[in-house]
Design a protein around this motif. Structure first.
Motif, short mmCIF file in Angstrom:
data_model
loop_
_atom_site.label_atom_id
_atom_site.label_comp_id
_atom_site.label_asym_id
_atom_site.label_seq_id
_atom_site.Cartn_x
_atom_site.Cartn_y
_atom_site.Cartn_z
N ALA A 45 0.86 -1.19 0.00
CA ALA A 45 0.00 0.00 0.00
C ALA A 45 0.90 1.24 0.00
CB ALA A 45 -0.92 -0.01 1.22
N PRO A 46 1.44 1.61 -1.18
CA PRO A 46 2.39 2.74 -1.22
C PRO A 46 1.79 4.01 -0.64
CG PRO A 46 2.34 1.60 -3.32
CD PRO A 46 1.21 1.04 -2.49
N TRP A 47 2.58 4.70 0.16
CA TRP A 47 2.18 5.92 0.84
C TRP A 47 2.75 7.14 0.13
CZ3 TRP A 47 -1.15 5.57 4.80
CH2 TRP A 47 -1.33 6.69 5.61
N VAL A 48 3.86 6.94 -0.57
CA VAL A 48 4.62 8.02 -1.20
C VAL A 48 4.87 7.67 -2.66
CG1 VAL A 48 6.85 9.23 -1.16
CG2 VAL A 48 5.80 8.55 0.98
N THR A 49 4.74 8.67 -3.53
CA THR A 49 5.17 8.52 -4.91
C THR A 49 6.57 9.09 -4.99
OG1 THR A 49 2.93 8.70 -5.77
CG2 THR A 49 4.73 9.19 -7.30
N LEU A 50 7.49 8.31 -5.48
CA LEU A 50 8.89 8.71 -5.52
C LEU A 50 9.35 8.79 -6.97
CD1 LEU A 50 11.30 9.25 -3.61
CD2 LEU A 50 11.81 6.81 -3.75
N LEU A 51 9.75 9.98 -7.40
CA LEU A 51 10.29 10.21 -8.73
C LEU A 51 11.78 10.48 -8.60
CD1 LEU A 51 7.52 12.65 -10.00
CD2 LEU A 51 7.65 10.17 -10.37
N HIS A 60 20.64 11.88 -9.54
CA HIS A 60 20.99 13.28 -9.30
C HIS A 60 20.03 13.94 -8.32
CE1 HIS A 60 24.22 13.55 -12.18
NE2 HIS A 60 23.45 13.13 -13.15
N GLY A 61 18.87 13.33 -8.11
CA GLY A 61 17.90 13.92 -7.19
C GLY A 61 16.62 13.12 -7.17
N TYR A 62 15.70 13.59 -6.34
CA TYR A 62 14.41 12.92 -6.23
C TYR A 62 13.33 13.89 -5.77
CZ TYR A 62 14.68 12.78 -1.10
OH TYR A 62 14.73 13.13 0.23
N ALA A 63 12.09 13.49 -6.02
CA ALA A 63 10.92 14.19 -5.52
C ALA A 63 10.01 13.15 -4.88
CB ALA A 63 10.18 14.90 -6.65
N ALA A 64 9.50 13.48 -3.71
CA ALA A 64 8.57 12.59 -2.99
C ALA A 64 7.24 13.31 -2.84
CB ALA A 64 9.15 12.22 -1.63
N LEU A 65 6.18 12.67 -3.27
CA LEU A 65 4.84 13.23 -3.24
C LEU A 65 3.94 12.41 -2.33
CD1 LEU A 65 4.90 13.57 -7.01
CD2 LEU A 65 4.20 15.50 -5.61
N CYS A 66 3.15 13.10 -1.51
CA CYS A 66 2.20 12.45 -0.61
C CYS A 66 0.81 12.96 -0.93
CB CYS A 66 2.53 12.79 0.85
SG CYS A 66 4.16 12.26 1.36
#
Length: 148
Positions: A45-51, A60-66
């Motif tokens: 049950a993913p809680w976070v979308t991780l790009l 080089h980096g990431y973005a985490a969306l809730c």
């Protein structure tokens, strides 16, 4: 410009390092573990979308969306909870590309808004988000109670 894509399991050790670096940048001590990151981003049950922004030598980096909601309005939203670009990759448009991908993801999920927070003294981040089209809002008082 490195490609922006959803994170996969093999990305998680590097994302863990980046999340710890972001915490250190803000004077915090991260307690995030690889197991918690996998559970929250890729679990049942993913809680976070991780790009992630992929480079030739790693991420080089990431973005985490809730996810968020304004239930009374039937409005879905996303909080851009983390945005981080490695020191060595800054100034190349990677942050802008991550924000664009985050906005695109939110729209695809039927969201009508995306929020993001910055530290009160982080003028550089505030300017970045304004330039990306975000409007500054006055935050309402919020309360928290820790659970066991």
């Amino acid at each position: 410009m490195p490609p922006i894509r959803p994170a996969v399991k093999s990305d998680l050790p590097m994302v863990l390092d980046l999340a710890h670096a972001l915490a250190a940048y803000h004077g915090d001590t991260a307690t995030l573990t690889l197991a918690a990151l996998e559970r929250d981003c890729l679990g049942e049950a993913p809680w976070v979308t991780l790009l992630v922004a992929e480079g030739a030598t790693g991420l080089h980096g990431y973005a985490a969306l809730c996810p968020q909601t304004q239930l009374q309005f039937g409005a879905r939203g996303m909080d851009l909870h983390h945005l981080f670009v490695c020191d060595t990759a800054r100034g190349r448009g990677i942050g802008k590309a991550l924000v664009a991908a985050a906005l695109e993801h939110a729209e695809a999920q039927g969201c009508s808004y995306v929020t993001v927070g910055t530290g009160t003294q982080n003028r550089r981040a505030q300017s970045f988000y304004r330039a990306a089209g975000f409007d500054q809002i006055t935050p309402d008082p919020r309360f928290r109670r820790r659970l066991a």
